[in-house]
Design a protein around this motif. Structure first.
Motif, mmCIF file in Angstrom:
data_model
loop_
_atom_site.group_PDB
_atom_site.id
_atom_site.type_symbol
_atom_site.label_atom_id
_atom_site.label_comp_id
_atom_site.label_asym_id
_atom_site.label_seq_id
_atom_site.Cartn_x
_atom_site.Cartn_y
_atom_site.Cartn_z
ATOM 1 N N ALA A 198 0.909 -1.130 -0.104
ATOM 2 C CA ALA A 198 -0.013 0.055 -0.119
ATOM 3 C C ALA A 198 0.787 1.145 0.030
ATOM 4 O O ALA A 198 1.857 1.357 0.843
ATOM 5 C CB ALA A 198 -0.916 -0.231 1.159
ATOM 6 N N GLU A 199 0.684 2.190 -1.078
ATOM 7 C CA GLU A 199 1.234 3.344 -1.004
ATOM 8 C C GLU A 199 0.939 4.500 -0.121
ATOM 9 O O GLU A 199 -0.424 4.833 -0.104
ATOM 10 C CB GLU A 199 1.417 3.864 -2.492
ATOM 11 C CG GLU A 199 2.134 4.993 -2.847
ATOM 12 C CD GLU A 199 1.965 5.626 -4.309
ATOM 13 O OE1 GLU A 199 3.039 6.081 -4.691
ATOM 14 O OE2 GLU A 199 0.938 5.228 -4.655
ATOM 15 N N ILE A 200 1.536 5.406 0.229
ATOM 16 C CA ILE A 200 1.471 6.632 0.805
ATOM 17 C C ILE A 200 1.998 7.613 -0.122
ATOM 18 O O ILE A 200 3.328 7.704 -0.148
ATOM 19 C CB ILE A 200 1.953 6.829 2.432
ATOM 20 C CG1 ILE A 200 1.398 5.806 3.084
ATOM 21 C CG2 ILE A 200 1.723 8.308 2.774
ATOM 22 C CD1 ILE A 200 1.858 5.733 4.551
ATOM 23 N N MET A 201 1.337 8.456 -0.825
ATOM 24 C CA MET A 201 1.942 9.446 -1.845
ATOM 25 C C MET A 201 2.383 10.488 -1.010
ATOM 26 O O MET A 201 1.923 10.964 0.148
ATOM 27 C CB MET A 201 0.915 9.844 -2.903
ATOM 28 C CG MET A 201 0.555 8.704 -3.615
ATOM 29 S SD MET A 201 -0.584 9.263 -4.901
ATOM 30 C CE MET A 201 0.496 10.505 -5.982
ATOM 31 N N ASP A 202 3.569 10.972 -1.571
ATOM 32 C CA ASP A 202 4.001 12.126 -0.996
ATOM 33 C C ASP A 202 4.441 12.310 0.596
ATOM 34 O O ASP A 202 3.973 13.226 1.399
ATOM 35 C CB ASP A 202 3.438 13.472 -1.299
ATOM 36 C CG ASP A 202 3.246 13.850 -2.808
ATOM 37 O OD1 ASP A 202 4.497 13.578 -3.416
ATOM 38 O OD2 ASP A 202 2.426 14.171 -3.534
ATOM 39 N N ALA A 203 4.860 11.236 0.988
ATOM 40 C CA ALA A 203 5.088 10.867 2.434
ATOM 41 C C ALA A 203 5.703 11.874 3.269
ATOM 42 O O ALA A 203 5.423 12.155 4.539
ATOM 43 C CB ALA A 203 5.862 9.447 2.712
ATOM 44 N N HIS A 204 6.639 12.662 2.646
ATOM 45 C CA HIS A 204 7.329 13.654 3.209
ATOM 46 C C HIS A 204 6.527 14.862 3.518
ATOM 47 O O HIS A 204 6.755 15.525 4.369
ATOM 48 C CB HIS A 204 8.724 14.136 2.383
ATOM 49 C CG HIS A 204 8.333 14.547 0.918
ATOM 50 N ND1 HIS A 204 7.736 13.636 0.142
ATOM 51 C CD2 HIS A 204 8.426 15.955 0.489
ATOM 52 C CE1 HIS A 204 7.614 14.379 -0.906
ATOM 53 N NE2 HIS A 204 7.904 15.684 -0.602
ATOM 54 N N ARG A 205 5.273 14.907 3.022
ATOM 55 C CA ARG A 205 4.183 15.872 3.191
ATOM 56 C C ARG A 205 3.123 15.506 4.035
ATOM 57 O O ARG A 205 2.089 16.422 4.173
ATOM 58 C CB ARG A 205 3.986 16.778 1.670
ATOM 59 C CG ARG A 205 5.280 17.333 1.114
ATOM 60 C CD ARG A 205 4.485 18.343 0.097
ATOM 61 N NE ARG A 205 4.508 17.805 -1.384
ATOM 62 C CZ ARG A 205 3.335 17.701 -1.934
ATOM 63 N NH1 ARG A 205 2.120 18.086 -1.547
ATOM 64 N NH2 ARG A 205 3.700 17.083 -3.222
ATOM 65 N N PHE A 244 7.774 9.522 -2.555
ATOM 66 C CA PHE A 244 8.530 10.973 -2.554
ATOM 67 C C PHE A 244 8.512 11.273 -3.820
ATOM 68 O O PHE A 244 8.990 10.857 -4.976
ATOM 69 C CB PHE A 244 9.950 10.617 -1.883
ATOM 70 C CG PHE A 244 10.070 10.224 -0.664
ATOM 71 C CD1 PHE A 244 9.784 11.151 0.356
ATOM 72 C CD2 PHE A 244 10.062 8.915 -0.289
ATOM 73 C CE1 PHE A 244 9.694 10.565 1.822
ATOM 74 C CE2 PHE A 244 10.253 8.212 0.829
ATOM 75 C CZ PHE A 244 10.123 9.177 1.964
ATOM 76 N N GLY A 245 7.905 12.752 -3.923
ATOM 77 C CA GLY A 245 7.749 13.610 -5.295
ATOM 78 C C GLY A 245 9.026 13.943 -5.688
ATOM 79 O O GLY A 245 10.099 14.157 -5.151
ATOM 80 N N PHE A 246 8.752 14.865 -6.841
ATOM 81 C CA PHE A 246 10.219 15.524 -7.128
ATOM 82 C C PHE A 246 10.459 16.710 -6.206
ATOM 83 O O PHE A 246 11.626 16.973 -6.381
ATOM 84 C CB PHE A 246 9.843 16.274 -8.564
ATOM 85 C CG PHE A 246 9.529 15.016 -9.579
ATOM 86 C CD1 PHE A 246 10.473 14.190 -10.106
ATOM 87 C CD2 PHE A 246 7.987 15.073 -10.411
ATOM 88 C CE1 PHE A 246 10.293 13.295 -11.186
ATOM 89 C CE2 PHE A 246 7.825 14.167 -10.973
ATOM 90 C CZ PHE A 246 9.019 13.178 -11.592
ATOM 91 N N ASP A 247 9.739 17.284 -5.403
ATOM 92 C CA ASP A 247 10.099 18.284 -4.577
ATOM 93 C C ASP A 247 10.830 17.641 -3.368
ATOM 94 O O ASP A 247 11.311 18.494 -2.316
ATOM 95 C CB ASP A 247 8.913 18.994 -4.146
ATOM 96 C CG ASP A 247 7.921 18.353 -3.126
ATOM 97 O OD1 ASP A 247 7.866 17.199 -3.650
ATOM 98 O OD2 ASP A 247 7.303 18.935 -2.361
ATOM 99 N N ALA A 248 10.862 16.450 -3.124
ATOM 100 C CA ALA A 248 11.726 15.932 -1.965
ATOM 101 C C ALA A 248 13.170 15.953 -2.043
ATOM 102 O O ALA A 248 13.611 15.817 -2.979
ATOM 103 C CB ALA A 248 11.264 14.501 -1.876
ATOM 104 N N MET A 249 13.703 16.263 -0.955
ATOM 105 C CA MET A 249 15.057 16.026 -0.822
ATOM 106 C C MET A 249 15.489 14.896 0.275
ATOM 107 O O MET A 249 14.951 14.442 0.967
ATOM 108 C CB MET A 249 15.406 17.429 -0.047
ATOM 109 C CG MET A 249 15.139 18.833 -0.859
ATOM 110 S SD MET A 249 15.802 19.032 -2.307
ATOM 111 C CE MET A 249 17.502 19.273 -1.985
ATOM 112 N N PRO A 250 16.930 14.651 -0.113
ATOM 113 C CA PRO A 250 17.392 13.617 0.735
ATOM 114 C C PRO A 250 17.179 13.626 2.220
ATOM 115 O O PRO A 250 16.684 12.458 3.011
ATOM 116 C CB PRO A 250 18.916 13.430 0.630
ATOM 117 C CG PRO A 250 18.937 14.093 -1.008
ATOM 118 C CD PRO A 250 17.755 15.139 -0.819
ATOM 119 N N GLU A 251 17.183 14.717 2.876
ATOM 120 C CA GLU A 251 16.977 14.992 4.308
ATOM 121 C C GLU A 251 15.280 14.772 4.510
ATOM 122 O O GLU A 251 14.964 14.449 5.681
ATOM 123 C CB GLU A 251 17.258 16.384 4.733
ATOM 124 C CG GLU A 251 17.309 16.617 6.276
ATOM 125 C CD GLU A 251 18.326 15.797 6.800
ATOM 126 O OE1 GLU A 251 18.330 15.264 8.191
ATOM 127 O OE2 GLU A 251 19.409 15.556 5.924
#
Length: 470
Positions: free
Chosen positions: A146-153, A176-183
């Motif tokens: 199961a996917e959580i899209m844009d998990a960093h947001r 993680f979308g294109f706006d995500a950074m390694p951190e």
């Protein structure tokens, strides 16, 4: 085994037909079978040597004293007389319940047996690889990712991850979308510390993949562009990888990943959405020497149709192409519940392996449809009074008006700053009536309708609007 079958007059012939061929006495006890009293049953038992009595599943009286005095066990039969024909044949192998109607009881028993069998099959199955104790491929059950899209947001990523696992996911995939950074990736995975279940990172960016390797068990996805950059690091981390085709073929990308030392490889031939080549893409799902990934969520998210039957069919398709992992998503409102549905579907497919069809398994995905319609006796009346149209003018209750809504899995009715909460509409209505909050009959009827709509909205995962259509 001699059986006493008390019944009501309208259902007598139905019960006699079901009891044909059994040593059973069918006795009419009145118009309505569920109105049978302990005293009446006790008198009937004195007239014959019975081994057991089966009363209507709608009976609410306690027959414990009758059992004690007569020595004859009294069990609840089905709620509907039409189902008695399904109950009598299993009496020799199943002991019915004294508190749960026989149809519900047997349904529960069958479901429990089915799930026991699912667990047994999984325990005895082989696997191509094992990720945090979860078998992948081999003869094991198809696993739900199961996917959580844009998990960093996602502000509640931990709660959502735990909910997804509780709903039946075997693996939770953090996108993680294109706006995500390694951190961002590192921070997101750190929020999931202590969750000892398989987690995946969903990105093709080498930097983001690298940032996830401290915790990610699976990488989605690798292809000819990022394998040379992070393939060895994925292998050294011991992570599994989902390989996809790109400008290079799937077979070539799998060979490249193997050369990098990745040992647990899952192949994704890329299932296309309806209208974009769904059927044509199925031909790419063929044995390729490693477990297959089936992207069902790519179909369900892009098709405006109820997801229950869709997930059952997609899971069946995944079984036929021998997929090991099935991807699903609850990104949109219409796909809420897909994880639970897909988990049930994969369990059904596990049980169907030694059958020609996935039916009569003990578990199912029937939500609104009936597997078998009930045949109730006709209503008995002498005259017909046509219903009058309800006046459009509203007569307000001097006691006040209610605001009705739902909060989580609870119905809420608010009046004069007080809220009555409950899970069952009748409990909420009873509480309101007992507190003297309603003085008009039509207002009570209105409340019953709206509270029941609220319960249905909770049951079927829908939104609720007071005075609106369900």
């Amino acid at each position: 085994m001699r059986i006493l079958l008390p019944t009501g007059a309208p259902t007598e012939q139905m019960v006699r037909k079901a009891a044909a061929g059994y040593d059973a006495d069918v006795v009419v006890t009145g118009e309505i079978a569920s109105f049978l009293t302990p005293h009446h049953l006790g008198e009937l038992l004195k007239k014959g040597a019975y081994d057991l009595a089966i009363v209507s599943g709608m009976c609410t009286a306690s027959f414990e004293q009758v059992e004690h005095e007569s020595g004859v066990p009294v069990y609840l039969g089905p709620r509907h007389a039409a189902d008695l024909a399904l109950i009598l044949p299993v009496l020799g192998s199943v002991t019915l319940s004294r508190t749960v109607p026989a149809d519900d009881f047997l349904t529960t028993k069958k479901a429990e047996e089915a799930m026991r069998r699912v667990g047994e099959l999984e325990r005895d199955s082989g696997a191509d690889c094992i990720i945090r104790g979860v078998k992948i491929g081999g003869e094991s059950r198809m696993k739900v990712l199961a996917e959580i899209m844009d998990a960093h947001r996602c502000e509640s990523v931990r709660e959502m991850t735990e909910l997804y696992f509780a709903s039946g996911a075997d693996i939770v995939d953090l996108g993680f979308g294109f706006d995500a950074m390694p951190e961002d990736v590192k921070n997101t995975f750190s929020l999931l510390e202590g969750i000892d279940r398989p987690l995946a990172v969903d990105t093709q960016d080498p930097a983001l993949i690298r940032a996830a390797l401290g915790r990610a068990d699976i990488v989605l996805s690798l292809q000819e562009r990022n394998i040379p950059k992070v393939g060895k690091e994925v292998a050294e981390a011991g992570a599994a990888a989902v390989i996809v085709p790109g400008s290079s073929t799937l077979a070539k990308n799998i060979a490249m990943a193997k050369r990098m030392g990745i040992s647990c490889i899952i192949a994704d031939p890329l299932l296309q959405p309806v209208g974009s080549g769904l059927v044509k893409s199925l031909k790419n799902f063929k044995k390729i020497g490693c477990p297959l990934f089936f992207g069902a969520g790519n179909v369900s998210e892009l098709l405006d149709a109820d997801s229950v039957g869709l997930n059952a069919l997609l899971s069946a398709m995944a079984m036929e192409v021998e997929a090991a992992v099935v991807f699903t998503s609850e990104h949109s409102d219409k796909t809420r519940g897909c994880i639970r549905e897909m988990r049930r579907a994969t369990e059904m497919m596990a049980l169907a392996r030694d059958r020609p069809y996935p039916k009569d398994l003990g578990i199912d995905l029937l939500v609104l449809k009936e597997k078998r319609r009930r045949c109730e006796p006709p209503l008995d009346y002498d005259t017909i009074i046509p219903a009058k149209k309800m006046p459009e003018e509203i007569g307000y209750d001097p006691k006040g008006n209610f605001r009705i809504g739902i909060e989580g899995n609870r119905i809420v009715a608010v009046i004069h700053g007080k809220a009555v909460q409950g899970k069952c509409w009748q409990d909420v209505l009873y509480t309101l009536l007992s507190q003297g909050e309603v003085s008009l009959l039509d207002h009570a009827g209105y409340l019953g309708r709206e509270l029941y709509k609220a319960e249905l909205a909770i049951r079927y995962g829908r939104s609720f609007e007071q005075d609106g259509e369900f």
